[in-house]
Design an enzyme around this catalytic site. Structure first.
Site: not given
Ligand code: S3P
Length: 436
Positions: A19-20, A24, A91, A175, A323, A350, A354, A396
């Site tokens: 996903k990250s 990008r 996010g 972060s 995560d 998150k 969580r 998640r």
């Protein structure tokens, strides 16, 4: 959805793209010259939000399913959108795109779902304002449908870009979203921009921006970037997402008589804390066929049923598994003895809180768990029973408690399994393929 413990799990699978890295690829392709071609792009709702935002900023993006083509327009090619950008639940979209928008000569308004409207954005407003951008948050009054200025520090908000100056920012949080927003704004600054983090967070931005042609240097927990590079479109092959593989790592380890091979998983050291945690709990895990694809380390991960024990998880390891903590907590419930998870206060901000979500659901399944300010203490080893799981619309949480339900007595139900489309649309099909 009803989940029971009638199965063992055997076979091979490939989890969807990271996903990250998918986010990008779209963003960096959009601000580069020429064509970027992405394969194994994650077709999850979050990454589709990123595509739609850049389309509204004037970028032509063709998503055929098997590949995504981005017709980049260079650093200064974005155009003012006619509409509010809808970031959905994402996010990463919100924070990274804000870094790019900080360098534009137009105003953009961003909004998202109820979860995004609660997530802290001051963490990016502070450094990006120091660089020269302006932010205005809004309170949305439904009757009449009118927006009032607010200092909520959350979406919806408007970003007004401008002439930016380089800064050296000491981030109070580890972060990657904050770091990446600053580095992306740094592309448009008048001088060098750098960020120092308390602990190194995931470094996909650094690796991928360098491949596109940025002048970016990392040393320990500091990274600096030079302004106004010529970025050139790339071919990117995205590895499987270790955050998605984590559910199958846990499933293979905690389900008796199971063995799963997860192929083509990104094992970047800034992301692979789940492997360290699972090994420290006594998990049988092997990394096979290690290789590098598009600058990212990749391997196949073989997991076998294991007798797990508790462990202490905290410190510098946390950003590399942040995560994965919901599924690590589930593993801890099935492990003998005490697991202490600490230094993970970021869990509270998150997609849901969580710490609260994991505590409520593990307790409902009969596990002994104490929430703390920065994590949780789990006394594992007691058999879990079925429960009605409250997912808080957090993908998640839904996936972690599906894995718990597959190893609990009785019939576990989820209030909303649909939220898994955020990061893993084929999650349930993939489980069924392995169930024997
Ligand atoms: C992400 C960074 C992490 C992670 C998120 C994706 C990214 O967030 O939790 O799911 O792609 O940069 P933080 O940067 O807020 O830790």
């Amino acid at each position: 959805m009803k989940i029971t413990n009638n199965y063992t799990f055997h076979g091979e699978l490939s989890v969807p793209g990271d996903k990250s890295i998918s986010h990008r690829g779209i963003m960096f392709g959009a601000v580069s010259d020429g064509l970027t071609e992405i394969t194994n792009f994650l077709q999850g709702a979050d990454c589709l939000s990123t595509i739609s935002c850049f389309q509204k900023l004037g970028i032509s993006i063709e998503n055929t399913g098997s590949s995504v083509l981005i017709h980049g327009k260079g650093l200064h090619g974005l155009t003012a959108p006619h509409k509010i950008l809808d970031v959905g639940n994402s996010g990463t979209t919100t924070r990274l795109i804000s870094g790019i928008l900080a360098g534009q000569s137009f105003e953009t308004t961003l909004d998202g779902d109820n979860s995004i409207r609660k997530r802290p954005m001051k963490r990016i407003f502070t450094p990006l304002s120091q660089m020269g951008a302006d932010f205005q948050c809004w309170d949305k009054n439904p009757f009449p449908d009118r927006w009032e200025p607010s200092d909520s520090g959350c979406a919806p908000f408007t970003v007004k870009g401008g002439t930016l100056k380089g800064i050296h920012y000491h981030s109070p949080v580890a972060s990657a979203q904050v770091k990446s927003a600053i580095l992306l704004a740094g592309l448009y600054a008048e001088s060098t921009t750098s960020v120092t983090e308390p602990v190194l967070s995931r470094n996909h931005t650094e690796l991928m921006l360098a491949a596109f042609g940025a002048q970016i240097k990392s040393s320990d927990t500091t990274v600096s970037i030079e302004p106004e590079p010529v970025l050139t479109g790339q071919k990117i092959q995205i590895p499987g997402d270790i955050s998605s593989a984590a559910y199958f790592i846990a499933l293979g380890l905690i389900t008796p008589h199971s063995e799963i091979l997860i192929q083509n998983v990104g094992v970047n050291p800034t992301r692979n804390g789940i492997l360290t945690a699972a090994l420290s709990m006594g998990g049988t895990i092997e990394l096979l066929n290690k290789r590098t694809i598009s600058g990212e380390p990749v391997a196949d991960i073989l997991v076998k049923s294991s007798h797990l024990h508790g462990a202490e998880i905290g410190g510098n390891l946390i950003p590399a598994l942040i995560d994965e903590i919901p599924i690590i907590a589930v593993m801890a419930a099935f492990a003998d003895g005490k697991t202490i998870i600490q230094d993970a206060q970021e869990l509270k901000v998150k997609e849901s809180d969580r710490i609260a979500a994991v505590t409520e659901n593990l307790k409902a399944m009969g596990c002994s768990i104490i929430p703390t300010e920065d994590g949780m203490i789990i006394e594992g080893g007691r058999p879990l029973h079925s429960a009605h799981i409250h997912t808080f619309q957090d993908h998640r949480i839904a996936m972690a408690f599906t894995i718990a339900g597959l190893n609990a007595s009785g019939e576990t139900t989820l209030d909303d399994e649909n939220c898994t489309i955020i990061s893993y649309p084929s999650f349930y099909e993939d489980i069924l393929c392995l169930a024997k």
